[in-house]
Scaffold this motif. Structure first.
Motif, PDB file in Angstrom:
ATOM      1  N   HIS A 101       0.813  -1.223   0.000  1.00  0.00           N
ATOM      2  CA  HIS A 101       0.000   0.000   0.000  1.00  0.00           C
ATOM      3  C   HIS A 101       0.842   1.267   0.000  1.00  0.00           C
ATOM      4  O   HIS A 101       0.379   2.327  -0.433  1.00  0.00           O
ATOM      5  CB  HIS A 101      -0.928   0.015   1.224  1.00  0.00           C
ATOM      6  N   ARG A 102       2.081   1.174   0.470  1.00  0.00           N
ATOM      7  CA  ARG A 102       2.946   2.358   0.504  1.00  0.00           C
ATOM      8  C   ARG A 102       3.261   2.870  -0.896  1.00  0.00           C
ATOM      9  O   ARG A 102       3.572   4.037  -1.095  1.00  0.00           O
ATOM     10  CB  ARG A 102       4.249   2.052   1.254  1.00  0.00           C
ATOM     11  N   TRP A 103       3.189   1.957  -1.901  1.00  0.00           N
ATOM     12  CA  TRP A 103       3.504   2.339  -3.288  1.00  0.00           C
ATOM     13  C   TRP A 103       2.263   2.495  -4.155  1.00  0.00           C
ATOM     14  O   TRP A 103       2.348   3.069  -5.232  1.00  0.00           O
ATOM     15  CB  TRP A 103       4.450   1.312  -3.898  1.00  0.00           C
ATOM     16  N   THR A 104       1.132   1.991  -3.708  1.00  0.00           N
ATOM     17  CA  THR A 104      -0.089   2.085  -4.508  1.00  0.00           C
ATOM     18  C   THR A 104      -0.971   3.262  -4.103  1.00  0.00           C
ATOM     19  O   THR A 104      -1.909   3.609  -4.822  1.00  0.00           O
ATOM     20  CB  THR A 104      -0.909   0.788  -4.389  1.00  0.00           C
ATOM     21  N   ARG A 105      -0.675   3.892  -2.994  1.00  0.00           N
ATOM     22  CA  ARG A 105      -1.493   5.026  -2.560  1.00  0.00           C
ATOM     23  C   ARG A 105      -1.243   6.232  -3.471  1.00  0.00           C
ATOM     24  O   ARG A 105      -0.147   6.401  -4.024  1.00  0.00           O
ATOM     25  CB  ARG A 105      -1.194   5.375  -1.108  1.00  0.00           C
ATOM     26  N   PRO A 106      -2.241   7.086  -3.653  1.00  0.00           N
ATOM     27  CA  PRO A 106      -2.137   8.211  -4.599  1.00  0.00           C
ATOM     28  C   PRO A 106      -0.994   9.171  -4.306  1.00  0.00           C
ATOM     29  O   PRO A 106      -0.431   9.768  -5.221  1.00  0.00           O
ATOM     30  CB  PRO A 106      -3.489   8.914  -4.458  1.00  0.00           C
ATOM     31  N   GLU A 107      -0.625   9.315  -3.037  1.00  0.00           N
ATOM     32  CA  GLU A 107       0.396  10.302  -2.686  1.00  0.00           C
ATOM     33  C   GLU A 107       1.823   9.825  -2.946  1.00  0.00           C
ATOM     34  O   GLU A 107       2.787  10.595  -2.778  1.00  0.00           O
ATOM     35  CB  GLU A 107       0.268  10.739  -1.224  1.00  0.00           C
ATOM     36  N   PHE A 108       1.997   8.563  -3.351  1.00  0.00           N
ATOM     37  CA  PHE A 108       3.353   8.105  -3.659  1.00  0.00           C
ATOM     38  C   PHE A 108       3.921   8.897  -4.831  1.00  0.00           C
ATOM     39  O   PHE A 108       3.247   9.106  -5.847  1.00  0.00           O
ATOM     40  CB  PHE A 108       3.379   6.606  -3.999  1.00  0.00           C
ATOM     41  N   ASN A 109       5.167   9.316  -4.717  1.00  0.00           N
ATOM     42  CA  ASN A 109       5.829  10.125  -5.742  1.00  0.00           C
ATOM     43  C   ASN A 109       6.278   9.242  -6.909  1.00  0.00           C
ATOM     44  O   ASN A 109       7.326   8.592  -6.841  1.00  0.00           O
ATOM     45  CB  ASN A 109       7.026  10.865  -5.137  1.00  0.00           C
TER      46      ASN A 109
ATOM     47  N   GLY B  14      18.255  -4.403 -27.278  1.00  0.00           N
ATOM     48  CA  GLY B  14      18.517  -5.448 -26.311  1.00  0.00           C
ATOM     49  C   GLY B  14      17.537  -5.417 -25.153  1.00  0.00           C
ATOM     50  O   GLY B  14      16.423  -4.899 -25.265  1.00  0.00           O
ATOM     51  N   TYR B  15      17.974  -5.940 -24.007  1.00  0.00           N
ATOM     52  CA  TYR B  15      17.096  -6.147 -22.863  1.00  0.00           C
ATOM     53  C   TYR B  15      17.537  -5.315 -21.667  1.00  0.00           C
ATOM     54  O   TYR B  15      18.709  -4.967 -21.516  1.00  0.00           O
ATOM     55  CB  TYR B  15      17.095  -7.621 -22.464  1.00  0.00           C
ATOM     56  N   ALA B  16      16.566  -5.021 -20.810  1.00  0.00           N
ATOM     57  CA  ALA B  16      16.818  -4.313 -19.554  1.00  0.00           C
ATOM     58  C   ALA B  16      16.275  -5.149 -18.408  1.00  0.00           C
ATOM     59  O   ALA B  16      15.195  -5.742 -18.510  1.00  0.00           O
ATOM     60  CB  ALA B  16      16.149  -2.945 -19.562  1.00  0.00           C
ATOM     61  N   LEU B  17      17.016  -5.211 -17.300  1.00  0.00           N
ATOM     62  CA  LEU B  17      16.581  -5.926 -16.107  1.00  0.00           C
ATOM     63  C   LEU B  17      16.458  -4.936 -14.961  1.00  0.00           C
ATOM     64  O   LEU B  17      17.408  -4.236 -14.626  1.00  0.00           O
ATOM     65  CB  LEU B  17      17.589  -7.021 -15.733  1.00  0.00           C
ATOM     66  N   ASP B  18      15.270  -4.893 -14.356  1.00  0.00           N
ATOM     67  CA  ASP B  18      14.964  -3.987 -13.254  1.00  0.00           C
ATOM     68  C   ASP B  18      14.901  -4.813 -11.969  1.00  0.00           C
ATOM     69  O   ASP B  18      13.938  -5.560 -11.747  1.00  0.00           O
ATOM     70  CB  ASP B  18      13.633  -3.288 -13.539  1.00  0.00           C
ATOM     71  N   ILE B  19      15.917  -4.699 -11.114  1.00  0.00           N
ATOM     72  CA  ILE B  19      16.036  -5.514  -9.904  1.00  0.00           C
ATOM     73  C   ILE B  19      15.306  -4.832  -8.752  1.00  0.00           C
ATOM     74  O   ILE B  19      15.514  -3.649  -8.482  1.00  0.00           O
ATOM     75  CB  ILE B  19      17.518  -5.716  -9.537  1.00  0.00           C
ATOM     76  N   GLY B  20      14.461  -5.601  -8.068  1.00  0.00           N
ATOM     77  CA  GLY B  20      13.619  -5.006  -7.033  1.00  0.00           C
ATOM     78  C   GLY B  20      12.604  -4.081  -7.670  1.00  0.00           C
ATOM     79  O   GLY B  20      12.368  -2.966  -7.201  1.00  0.00           O
ATOM     80  N   CYS B  21      11.989  -4.567  -8.739  1.00  0.00           N
ATOM     81  CA  CYS B  21      11.150  -3.725  -9.594  1.00  0.00           C
ATOM     82  C   CYS B  21       9.917  -3.186  -8.896  1.00  0.00           C
ATOM     83  O   CYS B  21       9.379  -2.151  -9.280  1.00  0.00           O
ATOM     84  CB  CYS B  21      10.739  -4.483 -10.853  1.00  0.00           C
ATOM     85  N   GLY B  22       9.444  -3.881  -7.848  1.00  0.00           N
ATOM     86  CA  GLY B  22       8.281  -3.392  -7.129  1.00  0.00           C
ATOM     87  C   GLY B  22       7.002  -3.477  -7.933  1.00  0.00           C
ATOM     88  O   GLY B  22       6.880  -4.279  -8.865  1.00  0.00           O
ATOM     89  N   CYS B  23       6.050  -2.611  -7.610  1.00  0.00           N
ATOM     90  CA  CYS B  23       4.713  -2.743  -8.185  1.00  0.00           C
ATOM     91  C   CYS B  23       4.262  -1.558  -9.023  1.00  0.00           C
ATOM     92  O   CYS B  23       3.203  -1.614  -9.655  1.00  0.00           O
ATOM     93  CB  CYS B  23       3.685  -2.980  -7.077  1.00  0.00           C
ATOM     94  N   THR B  24       5.032  -0.461  -9.066  1.00  0.00           N
ATOM     95  CA  THR B  24       4.527   0.746  -9.728  1.00  0.00           C
ATOM     96  C   THR B  24       4.698   0.733 -11.241  1.00  0.00           C
ATOM     97  O   THR B  24       3.982   1.447 -11.948  1.00  0.00           O
ATOM     98  CB  THR B  24       5.217   2.012  -9.184  1.00  0.00           C
ATOM     99  N   ASN B  25       5.687  -0.020 -11.732  1.00  0.00           N
ATOM    100  CA  ASN B  25       6.002  -0.054 -13.177  1.00  0.00           C
ATOM    101  C   ASN B  25       6.360   1.326 -13.729  1.00  0.00           C
ATOM    102  O   ASN B  25       6.304   1.555 -14.933  1.00  0.00           O
ATOM    103  CB  ASN B  25       4.829  -0.634 -13.989  1.00  0.00           C
ATOM    104  N   ARG B  26       6.761   2.234 -12.848  1.00  0.00           N
ATOM    105  CA  ARG B  26       6.992   3.607 -13.317  1.00  0.00           C
ATOM    106  C   ARG B  26       8.229   3.759 -14.186  1.00  0.00           C
ATOM    107  O   ARG B  26       8.344   4.736 -14.938  1.00  0.00           O
ATOM    108  CB  ARG B  26       7.064   4.570 -12.129  1.00  0.00           C
ATOM    109  N   PHE B  27       9.165   2.782 -14.097  1.00  0.00           N
ATOM    110  CA  PHE B  27      10.368   2.881 -14.916  1.00  0.00           C
ATOM    111  C   PHE B  27      10.211   2.211 -16.284  1.00  0.00           C
ATOM    112  O   PHE B  27      11.079   2.351 -17.140  1.00  0.00           O
ATOM    113  CB  PHE B  27      11.555   2.259 -14.183  1.00  0.00           C
TER     114      PHE B  27
END
Length: 226
Positions: A15-23, A62-75
């Motif tokens: 919830h810390r990353w899915t709440r609207p106020e997350f930057n 090529g490919y990119a690997l995002d380690i500890g990608c979390g849930c926001t998909n912002r990158f």
């Protein structure tokens, strides 16, 4: 704490990353900086596609690997706009459940990156606000592993604790107990250079906090450099 225990801790605080106020802009500038080195390398290659052509489809670079990608998909958008095929890896099942719901066609691995067999070479590897959860004894081997899995001229971006000495601790600032560790800034740079990396950028981006950005580019192979 083991990476598996860290994953279970993060399962309880999605919830810390899915709440609207997350930057949602957190880390974006660092990714732009890191990916610019990849673009600079491409622009110097006479047979390379122009940057504009990279937006025509995935896997041009090529490919990119995002380690500890979390849930926001912002990158994901910024990585894909550089012409890379995105893959994410995380130890939190609940984080990945959210990420895959949003992007079901993308590749996500639920695994400990320290023991996970990376399936390919990557043009870009990132670990934003996740590397410090790696056990202290496994950080040096993991850095070497990541550099080894970069393509020639590939770029590695990660954030870490820019401490003067190595150390580790746990705290409950986010709720559950979570582990943090740092080898110390000088040791990180030594390991990366010994592994064949060229240090492109180091920044204390939240000074006076010790939050530190490191960007390294894998040196050209001997044949390619000639």
């Amino acid at each position: 704490m083991t990476p598996e225990e860290t994953g279970k801790a993060y399962d309880t605080i999605t919830h810390r990353w899915t709440r609207p106020e997350f930057n949602q802009k957190n880390g974006i500038t660092a990714y732009q900086k890191a990916l610019s080195f990849l673009q600079d390398t491409l622009s110097q290659e006479p047979d390379a596609l122009p940057i504009e052509a990279l937006k025509d489809g995935p896997n041009k670079r090529g490919y990119a690997l995002d380690i500890g990608c979390g849930c926001t998909n912002r990158f994901v958008p910024i990585i894909e706009s550089a012409g890379l095929t995105y893959e994410g890896i995380d130890v939190s099942k609940e984080m990945l459940a959210i990420a895959t719901t949003q992007l079901p066609a993308h590749t996500f691995y639920c695994a400990d990156v320290c023991t996970f067999t990376l399936p390919r070479q990557y043009s870009f590897i990132s670990a934003w606000d996740s590397f410090w959860h790696i056990p202290l004894t496994q950080q040096a081997p993991l850095l070497k592993k990541l550099v080894n899995h970069l393509d020639d001229d590939g770029v590695l971006l990660f954030s870490c604790g820019g401490t003067g000495e190595s150390g580790q601790h746990t705290n409950e600032v986010m709720g559950p107990e979570v582990y943090y560790a740092s080898l110390g800034l000088h040791r990180y740079l030594e390991i990366l250079m010994e592994a064949g990396g060229f240090i492109r950028h180091v920044e204390f981006d939240q000074y006076p906090e010790l939050h530190t950005i490191i960007i390294v580019q894998k040196k050209l192979s001997k044949n390619k450099a000639e």
